[in-house]
Design an enzyme around this catalytic site. Structure first.
Site, mmCIF file in Angstrom:
data_model
loop_
_atom_site.group_PDB
_atom_site.id
_atom_site.type_symbol
_atom_site.label_atom_id
_atom_site.label_comp_id
_atom_site.label_asym_id
_atom_site.label_seq_id
_atom_site.Cartn_x
_atom_site.Cartn_y
_atom_site.Cartn_z
ATOM 1 N N HIS A 180 0.857 -1.187 0.000
ATOM 2 C CA HIS A 180 0.000 0.000 0.000
ATOM 3 C C HIS A 180 0.895 1.239 0.000
ATOM 4 C CE1 HIS A 180 -4.221 1.558 1.084
ATOM 5 N NE2 HIS A 180 -3.473 2.617 0.828
ATOM 6 N N GLU A 185 -4.068 -0.073 -5.599
ATOM 7 C CA GLU A 185 -4.111 1.026 -6.559
ATOM 8 C C GLU A 185 -2.841 1.191 -7.400
ATOM 9 O OE1 GLU A 185 -5.297 4.725 -4.801
ATOM 10 O OE2 GLU A 185 -7.165 3.926 -3.990
ATOM 11 N N GLU A 196 -12.627 0.999 -0.876
ATOM 12 C CA GLU A 196 -12.489 2.345 -0.316
ATOM 13 C C GLU A 196 -13.523 3.245 -0.959
ATOM 14 O OE1 GLU A 196 -8.655 4.268 -0.462
ATOM 15 O OE2 GLU A 196 -7.595 2.425 0.062
ATOM 16 N N SER A 201 -2.392 11.651 5.523
ATOM 17 C CA SER A 201 -2.613 11.635 4.076
ATOM 18 C C SER A 201 -1.315 11.941 3.360
ATOM 19 C CB SER A 201 -3.683 12.665 3.695
ATOM 20 O OG SER A 201 -3.883 12.694 2.310
ATOM 21 N N TRP A 202 -1.026 11.165 2.311
ATOM 22 C CA TRP A 202 0.271 11.228 1.624
ATOM 23 C C TRP A 202 0.631 12.647 1.194
ATOM 24 C CZ3 TRP A 202 2.316 6.573 2.235
ATOM 25 C CH2 TRP A 202 1.459 5.467 2.314
ATOM 26 N N LYS A 219 -6.792 16.934 5.670
ATOM 27 C CA LYS A 219 -7.897 16.281 4.975
ATOM 28 C C LYS A 219 -8.299 15.038 5.759
ATOM 29 C CE LYS A 219 -9.063 14.806 0.258
ATOM 30 N NZ LYS A 219 -8.498 14.446 -1.072
#
Length: 467
Positions: A115, A160, A374, A427-428, A434
């Protein structure tokens, strides 16, 4: 009112790097993110949601609020700090504890092997473009199957592939921060699909009792108008981001139409795709044995023809209206004024989810089952007196669950829904601004607070109908 089937899974999703924190604890090695984020000096992932220490609390909340499934991932660099070599006993033991806790809470773990978190030494050798990395990933998967296979029923090879290559080689907001290199992106996707296939075949050869699949982010693509040029642009982006991967997943080969469009993209971007007959033999064997496909869905896109050079601006701040996405040889994403968007410019379009589910049923009829692995809405949630009013998130999830119900009624075999995310996570590209979670995380104290959406989701999971 039509209800969800009694066997339908209501779950939530997490990912190791985004939730665990503890990036230097327990003998964990580096991924390609730690040094990059430190050098950027904007976001610190070192604690994240502290899932490494708080997993018992979070799984208790998941159970209390009606969830019977959770997506987790095994951090490769926590098991093999350098990606290869001798396994790290502390990392191995941690995932035993985590999986055992999931099972004790009757929250079935759906375990992802990759992931977005390649170990740094293998990333430096080329990541998915490197044969050494790909071989090491198969070895890592084999170790995990042998170690945890008697406990884990559901495995996911890769999360993904499109997002990985888009981030690394097209948008440039994932290391190595390369922009507009579509040939590298396409080659890396092919390598990821061959690696996925090798792992599926290994799992089946060993006759493990569980199921194995892959998770794709699938965004429907629509022409902004019915002109021939816009329809071709939408088809081209759909092929690049969706069909290339679905062909490989479900058929083990790329259709002539897919390869014609991919070849044209490569020609316009001065590149080529290298494949071998052995690749397709492996992919076809896996396609025939794959148990499920996970679909991550957040948005669809409206496309117009585009003749310019590639130009992208990624909205990472929630500055609404700032996104730009045009790809040479592909097309340009544009705003549809009739479709609302989030602060991050993501169109809220549940019809795109239903259309994608129906598309898979029609065009890939050999699929066995689907999960929506997701779905959720990022927002700038605010905690007020221990409560978070997030009615917008409830509205978003409600219409997407309705789209799933409609697809099930139309004959699509969808067996579960996992909301992103269980709790607020790192969050990346957005850090902590967010928020997606059902549970608000105070990142200073690591306290958890159920949001309004958590209570609503519990009522849906318990009643099996939309409220």
């Amino acid at each position: 009112m039509k209800k969800f089937p009694e066997t339908f899974v209501f779950g939530a999703a997490t990912a190791a790097f985004q939730a665990e924190g503890a990036v230097t604890e327990g003998g964990k090695g580096k991924t390609y993110w730690e040094d990059y984020l430190r050098e950027q000096g904007v976001f610190d992932p070192s604690t994240a949601s502290d899932f490494y220490h708080q997993y018992k609390t979070d799984l208790a909340l998941a159970h209390e609020f009606g969830m019977n499934g959770i997506r987790i991932s095994i951090a490769w660099s926590r098991i093999f700090p350098d990606g290869t070599g001798t396994p790290n006993p502390e990392g191995v033991a941690f995932y035993h504890r985590l999986i055992d806790e999931c099972l004790s809470r009757q929250v079935e773990p759906y375990v992802t092997l990759h992931h977005f978190d390649t170990p740094l030494p293998l990333y430096e050798k080329g990541d998915w473009l490197s044969q050494e990395m790909r071989d090491a990933f198969v070895d890592f998967a084999a170790f995990c199957f042998a170690e945890y296979g008697d406990k884990v029923t559901y495995w996911i090879t890769i999360n993904e592939p499109w997002s990985v290559v888009a981030g690394q080689y097209i948008i440039g907001h994932f290391p190595p921060n390369i922009q507009y290199d579509l040939p590298k992106a396409i080659q890396a996707m092919h390598h990821m699909m061959v690696s996925h296939a090798r792992i599926v075949n290994l799992y089946k050869e060993k006759k493990y009792a569980g199921e194995i699949g892959i998770v794709h982010i699938l965004e429907s693509k629509y022409p902004i108008s019915d002109s021939l040029e816009n329809r071709q642009a939408a088809l081209t982006e759909n092929t690049l981001a969706n069909l290339f991967l679905l062909d490989a997943t479900c058929n083990g080969r790329y259709s002539p139409q897919t390869m014609q469009i991919i070849s044209d993209i490569l020609l316009q971007n001065n590149g080529s795709l290298i494949t071998t007959p052995a690749d397709f033999a492996v992919m076809q064997a896996a396609a025939e044995q794959l148990d499920f496909i996970g679909i991550n869905y957040y948005a669809s896109h409206f496309i117009q023809s585009y003749a310019g050079e590639s130009l992208i601006h990624h909205n990472a701040t929630g500055d609404k209206g700032s996104s730009i996405f045009g790809l040479k040889g592909v097309g340009q994403r544009v705003n549809n004024p009739s479709v609302p968007t989030t602060d991050w410019d993501w169109p809220i379009y549940p019809k795109g989810l239903k259309d994608m589910l129906l598309y898979i049923k029609k065009h890939y009829p050999n699929y066995r089952k689907l999960f929506v692995t997701e779905n959720g809405m990022g927002a700038k949630d605010v905690l007020v007196n221990g409560e978070v009013a997030d009615s917008g998130r409830i509205d978003y999830v409600r219409v997407h669950l309705q789209a799933i119900l409609d697809a099930i009624e139309a004959g699509v075999n969808v067996q579960g829904y996992f909301m992103w995310s269980l709790m607020d996570v790192f969050s990346w590209t957005n850090g902590y601004n967010k928020r997606y979670g059902l549970f608000y995380v105070d990142f200073e104290t690591q306290a958890r607070y159920p949001k309004q959406s958590a209570y609503w989701y519990k009522s849906v999971s318990e009643s099996r109908e939309l409220m």
